[in-house]
Design an enzyme around this catalytic site. Structure first.
Site, PDB file in Angstrom:
ATOM      1  NE  ARG A 144      -5.537  15.006   3.391  1.00 21.63           N
ATOM      2  CZ  ARG A 144      -5.552  15.537   2.155  1.00 21.63           C
ATOM      3  NH1 ARG A 144      -5.348  14.774   1.106  1.00 21.63           N
ATOM      4  NH2 ARG A 144      -5.768  16.819   1.989  1.00 21.63           N
TER       5      ARG A 144
ATOM      6  CE1 TYR B  88     -10.662  -5.709  17.129  1.00 23.76           C
ATOM      7  CE2 TYR B  88     -11.461  -4.224  15.431  1.00 23.76           C
ATOM      8  CZ  TYR B  88     -10.956  -4.435  16.696  1.00 23.76           C
ATOM      9  OH  TYR B  88     -10.753  -3.363  17.512  1.00 23.76           O
TER      10      TYR B  88
ATOM     11  CG  ASP C 119      -7.192  -8.272  10.249  1.00 19.62           C
ATOM     12  OD1 ASP C 119      -6.052  -8.281  10.753  1.00 19.62           O
ATOM     13  OD2 ASP C 119      -8.125  -7.572  10.696  1.00 19.62           O
TER      14      ASP C 119
ATOM     15  CE  LYS D  66      -5.199  -4.112  18.248  1.00 20.87           C
ATOM     16  NZ  LYS D  66      -6.170  -4.741  17.383  1.00 20.87           N
TER      17      LYS D  66
HETATM   18  C1  PLP Z   1      -7.347  -4.349  16.649  1.00 21.60           C
HETATM   19  C2  PLP Z   1      -7.741  -5.018  15.417  1.00 21.60           C
HETATM   20  C3  PLP Z   1      -8.264  -4.303  14.331  1.00 21.60           C
HETATM   21  C4  PLP Z   1      -8.536  -2.818  14.406  1.00 21.60           C
HETATM   22  O1  PLP Z   1      -7.388  -2.077  14.589  1.00 21.60           O
HETATM   23  P1  PLP Z   1      -7.346  -0.636  15.323  1.00 21.60           P
HETATM   24  O2  PLP Z   1      -5.908  -0.296  15.251  1.00 21.60           O
HETATM   25  O3  PLP Z   1      -7.867  -0.821  16.699  1.00 21.60           O
HETATM   26  O4  PLP Z   1      -8.212   0.280  14.530  1.00 21.60           O
HETATM   27  C5  PLP Z   1      -8.566  -5.001  13.184  1.00 21.60           C
HETATM   28  N1  PLP Z   1      -8.393  -6.328  13.083  1.00 21.60           N
HETATM   29  C6  PLP Z   1      -7.908  -7.055  14.101  1.00 21.60           C
HETATM   30  C7  PLP Z   1      -7.745  -8.525  13.943  1.00 21.60           C
HETATM   31  C8  PLP Z   1      -7.568  -6.433  15.307  1.00 21.60           C
HETATM   32  O5  PLP Z   1      -7.112  -7.159  16.317  1.00 21.60           O
END
Ligand code: PLP
Length: 405
Positions: A62, A114, A186, A211
């Protein structure tokens, strides 16, 4: 703690390789046990102590893990940060970053961030974890408001979801510096190949590695990249304390995915530009959102701060929900699913999918209507995607003219 480019030793005279090369070769040749070319995966939960209180670099997964550290180093390298915390999801990366806030602190967040971030910020604020204000950061006038509100953290998501609105990172980072706020970006929608917010002055970058970074839609993961050691240490502390760390197996897959990120990104973009052309030429499409379009309000800022246009495209169909049903019915190479940034093309209906957790007035305020669709353009053959889209748009147009009779 992970160190930048802490992987393979190189002779002092060797030139420093480019980011692309270092990402492709991350961790190659580090295995001293069997001399494996590719770094082995370390799944062990725990590590041997030499004697009570005496242990090596690792004690418990962890807290730190060699495989996760390799992935963290590669992400930090790509973003130009001093290190990263690799987390179990994008949302846990966002939780780790927002742990830097105290209950009196104000978080300034985009109204159209998001959907999961919106839900988290709203409910954490309701619980008193911090205060939140949702604003329109793509509107320069909002910066005057920010000076008055004195936020402790400024949240940026550019391009935004799902309208691909562009926020000026350098302008907001400068403002954050002026008022002593932490500027977080982000960067999930573009990946570091297309945009590196730390170079524009952001303090932290968060990612859903689910992603583009992993890129194959087979894990859920996240990362927080820090510009300096103090922030990195604080984020890593919370990641460990709250148990937000990512699994070594997911880190292994993410690193594997990142080796091809640059190559994938080229095809993603090529295909996205073709898709934008098809949408822009269609009569049933009333609006196309992509920063590459000279008519896009954020085009000039995107040109300045991005190193690629990205492969997320959104568009509005004439005929609302009925048109959306006809379109989705007629398309084959774009899977109707959430998420983005994988090799496969996807179509998402924000109203019923990604943004369903926002209440209706909030969706309307964020400009998310029933006729809006978002595409994540994959790396399939461009001609197949184009033909498929043209067919689906044709079908949508026929459905609309039948409805009009
Ligand atoms: C998918 C996404 C998230 C969240 O990510 P997870 O891996 O689904 O928890 C946060 N910000 C953006 C812009 C995203 O596309």
């Amino acid at each position: 703690m992970s160190t930048l480019n802490g992987s393979s030793p190189r002779p002092p005279s060797a030139p420093r390789a480019s980011t692309v090369t270092r990402t492709v070769r991350a961790g190659i040749g580090v295995d001293t046990t069997h001399r494996a070319v590719m770094p082995p995966i370390h799944l062990s939960t725990n590590y041997l102590f030499e004697s009570p209180g005496v242990y090596g670099k690792y004690d418990y997964t962890r807290t730190a893990n060699p495989t996760r550290d390799l992935a963290a180093d590669a992400i930090a390298e790509l973003e130009g940060g001093c290190g990263a915390s690799v987390t179990s999801s994008g949302m846990s990366a966002i939780v780790a970053a927002t742990r830097l806030l105290s209950s009196d602190d104000l978080l300034l967040a985009p109204r159209d961030c998001y959907g999961g971030s919106y839900r988290l910020f709203r409910h954490e604020a309701d619980k008193g974890a911090y205060r939140v204000e949702f604003v329109d950061p793509w509107d320069p006038a909002t910066r005057d408001l920010a000076r008055e509100l004195r936020p402790r953290m400024i949240w940026i998501e550019t391009p935004s979801n799902p309208h691909l609105r562009i926020t000026d990172i350098a302008a907001w980072a400068a403002l954050a510096g002026e008022i002593g706020a932490i500027c977080v970006a982000d960067n999930t929608f573009l990946s570091p190949v297309n945009q590196r917010p730390l170079e524009h002055g952001a303090d932290l970058v968060v990612h859903s590695t689910t992603k583009f970074l992993n890129g194959h839609s087979d894990i859920v993961g996240g990362a927080v990249v820090a510009a300096d050691e103090d922030l990195l240490e604080e984020v890593a502390w919370w990641t460990n304390a709250m148990g937000l760390s990512g699994s070594p197996f997911d880190a292994y897959l993410t690193l594997r995915g990142m080796r091809t990120l640059h190559a994938r990104s080229r095809v993603h973009e090529e295909n996205a530009l073709r898709v934008v052309d098809v949408l822009a030429a269609s009569d049933v499409v009333t609006r196309v959102n992509h920063p590459s379009l000279p008519t896009h309000p954020g085009h000039e800022i995107a040109r300045r701060q991005q190193t690629g246009w990205g492969s997320l495209v959104s568009f509005e169909l004439r005929g609302g929900r009925a048109a959306v049903e006809a379109f989705v019915d007629g398309i084959t190479h774009f899977a109707l699913a959430e998420s983005l940034g994988g090799v496969e093309s996807l179509v998402t209906h924000p109203w019923t999918m990604t943004h369903a957790s926002m209440d209706e007035p909030a969706r309307v305020a964020a400009g998310i209507g029933q006729g809006l669709l978002r595409l994540s353009v994959g790396i399939e053959a461009a001609e197949d995607l184009v033909a498929d889209l043209e067919r689906a748009l044709q079908r949508t147009e026929e459905a609309a003219s039948v409805a009009a009779l």
